[in-house]
Design an enzyme around this catalytic site. Sequence first.
Site, mmCIF file in Angstrom:
data_model
loop_
_atom_site.group_PDB
_atom_site.id
_atom_site.type_symbol
_atom_site.label_atom_id
_atom_site.label_comp_id
_atom_site.label_asym_id
_atom_site.label_seq_id
_atom_site.Cartn_x
_atom_site.Cartn_y
_atom_site.Cartn_z
ATOM 1 N N HIS A 23 0.837 -1.200 0.000
ATOM 2 C CA HIS A 23 0.000 0.000 0.000
ATOM 3 C C HIS A 23 0.875 1.255 0.000
ATOM 4 C CE1 HIS A 23 -3.658 -2.341 0.991
ATOM 5 N NE2 HIS A 23 -2.756 -3.155 1.519
ATOM 6 N N ASP A 123 -6.132 4.898 0.800
ATOM 7 C CA ASP A 123 -6.317 3.620 0.133
ATOM 8 C C ASP A 123 -7.509 2.893 0.741
ATOM 9 O OD1 ASP A 123 -5.513 1.971 2.198
ATOM 10 O OD2 ASP A 123 -3.551 1.529 1.377
ATOM 11 N N GLN A 360 13.550 -5.062 -5.833
ATOM 12 C CA GLN A 360 12.832 -5.857 -6.849
ATOM 13 C C GLN A 360 12.757 -5.186 -8.216
ATOM 14 O OE1 GLN A 360 9.399 -8.243 -5.753
ATOM 15 N NE2 GLN A 360 8.144 -7.115 -7.191
ATOM 16 N N HIS A 375 4.078 -13.905 -6.175
ATOM 17 C CA HIS A 375 2.870 -14.191 -5.388
ATOM 18 C C HIS A 375 1.665 -13.428 -5.931
ATOM 19 C CE1 HIS A 375 3.549 -10.207 -4.009
ATOM 20 N NE2 HIS A 375 2.787 -10.300 -2.944
ATOM 21 N N GLU A 383 5.008 -4.122 -11.854
ATOM 22 C CA GLU A 383 6.461 -3.973 -12.043
ATOM 23 C C GLU A 383 6.977 -4.983 -13.069
ATOM 24 O OE1 GLU A 383 7.765 -4.369 -7.991
ATOM 25 O OE2 GLU A 383 6.803 -2.493 -7.406
ATOM 26 N N ALA A 398 -4.709 -12.780 0.431
ATOM 27 C CA ALA A 398 -5.493 -11.640 -0.066
ATOM 28 C C ALA A 398 -6.131 -11.973 -1.424
ATOM 29 C CB ALA A 398 -4.633 -10.379 -0.107
HETATM 30 N N1 UDP Z 1 9.411 -5.601 -2.820
HETATM 31 C C1 UDP Z 1 10.751 -5.331 -2.951
HETATM 32 N N2 UDP Z 1 11.634 -6.284 -2.577
HETATM 33 C C2 UDP Z 1 11.263 -7.491 -2.076
HETATM 34 C C3 UDP Z 1 9.891 -7.776 -1.963
HETATM 35 C C4 UDP Z 1 8.982 -6.797 -2.352
HETATM 36 O O1 UDP Z 1 11.151 -4.260 -3.414
HETATM 37 O O2 UDP Z 1 12.141 -8.308 -1.770
HETATM 38 C C5 UDP Z 1 8.440 -4.571 -3.214
HETATM 39 C C6 UDP Z 1 7.903 -4.856 -4.602
HETATM 40 O O3 UDP Z 1 8.758 -4.305 -5.583
HETATM 41 C C7 UDP Z 1 6.522 -4.235 -4.531
HETATM 42 C C8 UDP Z 1 6.103 -4.360 -3.075
HETATM 43 O O4 UDP Z 1 7.310 -4.598 -2.352
HETATM 44 O O5 UDP Z 1 6.602 -2.868 -4.883
HETATM 45 C C9 UDP Z 1 5.188 -5.532 -2.825
HETATM 46 O O6 UDP Z 1 3.922 -5.190 -3.229
HETATM 47 P P1 UDP Z 1 2.899 -6.245 -3.844
HETATM 48 O O7 UDP Z 1 1.654 -5.513 -4.121
HETATM 49 O O8 UDP Z 1 3.514 -6.957 -4.975
HETATM 50 O O9 UDP Z 1 2.700 -7.337 -2.728
HETATM 51 P P2 UDP Z 1 2.323 -7.280 -1.173
HETATM 52 O O10 UDP Z 1 3.580 -7.069 -0.469
HETATM 53 O O11 UDP Z 1 1.351 -6.174 -0.986
HETATM 54 O O12 UDP Z 1 1.748 -8.616 -0.920
#
Ligand code: UDP
Length: 486
Positions: A23, A123, A360, A375, A383, A398
């Site tokens: 978020h 959000d 990432q 996931h 991305e 989720a």
């Molecule tokens: N992310 C990252 N490095 C990691 C894991 C996640 O930079 O090792 C970032 C990823 O690039 C994204 C966010 O964390 O921007 C994860 O958001 P997403 O909506 O994919 O999943 P959530 O964490 O909400 O389940």
Amino acid sequence: MVEVEYDTMKPHIAVLPSPGMGHIIPLFELAKYLVVHHNCHVSFLNITTEASAAQTHLLRSPACTLLPPGLQVIDLPPVDISALVSEETLVLTRLSIIVQESLKSDLKSVLTELGKLQALVIDFFCTQAFEICRELSIPTYTFCTTSTAFLSFALYLPTLDREVECEFVDLLESIQVPDCAPVRIEDLLDQVRNRKIDEYKWMLLHLSRLPMATGIFLNLWEDLEPKSLKAIREHSFYKQIPTPPIHVIGPLIKQDEVPMTEMDAECLAWLDKQPLDSVLFIALGSGGTLTAAQLTELAWGLELSRQRFILVVRKPTDTSASGTFFNVGGDFNDPKAYLPEGFLERTKGVGLVIPSWVPQVMVLRHASTGAFISHCGWNSILESISHGVPMITWPLYAEQRMNATMLVEEVGVAIKLSTGGQEKGIMGREVIERVIRVVMEGDKGKMMRDRARELKDSADKALNFGTGSSYKSLSCVVQEWKAHIS
Ligand code: UDP
């Protein structure tokens, strides 16, 4: 408490994400984007209660001094929620209580101190802000941190709640959301699988308040989900709610990771030495964790596939698929303790194992990265597609199962590996090996990569300064804000 000095001729917008990196990241991107590309002043409100290390790193590291002028981060001080939660409290309930208590104690005074605001952007899970903003006459927009398909389901949920008496998981057929792809019962998000518990009550509360927004921002672009977008805009069901105006303004994704850690730099230097499209990247978002047995199978599947890889690992847990949602980034334990014996030695040079967190976007942007086991969190999806990288879906919690089905069946950029969370059993190493080979070596992988690159181009176009559809959509809203500066 709030130090503000800004140009009163610019719109001043406050942005409020709920906890959770999925978020915070996209709303922070929106904040930067409004400042840099739309000449706004933005106050980004940071809920600090139970903030993860990754959150603090993003918003409070020295790199914050590099924030564009016109953007300020304002901390909402931590609140004590210990009497309201326990170890057993599930993610959405905990998150909603954190938001409720933080907003109750601080939001009104912070917004008042900020002076005249043209809008607050929240959000999905900050809906307690609506009453406060109504009292202060501040228009409130909702930023949707996931797909249009989910938004259409969200708008339909209150109706479903009234019309269906049994548990949704006991329905014999998929749920037909008006004019959208039917939602399979097995894809239903965790928070609506048991209507008797608090998770459901919070979800229903937040989603039934969507119509209170002045407008809804969608973080995607017109070409990604045309069918669901058409439904929300044109079908009589959504019109009669009435659904607030929809603004399609994405993909707003993380750009750079600053400051880089030593480990980040090592990871990118390793990628530099690998051939084009040859590396499989595996990361399960900010919260994703596997059971010990499943992590063992994943490691073996990777090893057997003989592909190059970057694997982001976290200490396994048998109790939750979102085990690091509230504390990601601070867990740098030794993977040797839980990966199969000898795995690190046998895969040395072929793969890189990194505990907890990697930059990432920088990995996905790198030319050596050929595919992504994801996931299916919405930011990860955006991305990946924005960098032309196809996916293998591994949804965990989720709305990720819905996202995975959409990517495979509607968008054509992914292949399904697993249908779901921990209760679905263990995914065996042979299946994992086979799917990895299909994507990294086969024609199917090539087709998905071509499709991802096609979508990458259309995403780039949508964001084009001055002419792109997403750019123009946000620009129209900013013009409305400008018209209300007095
Ligand atoms: N992310 C990252 N490095 C990691 C894991 C996640 O930079 O090792 C970032 C990823 O690039 C994204 C966010 O964390 O921007 C994860 O958001 P997403 O909506 O994919 O999943 P959530 O964490 O909400 O389940």
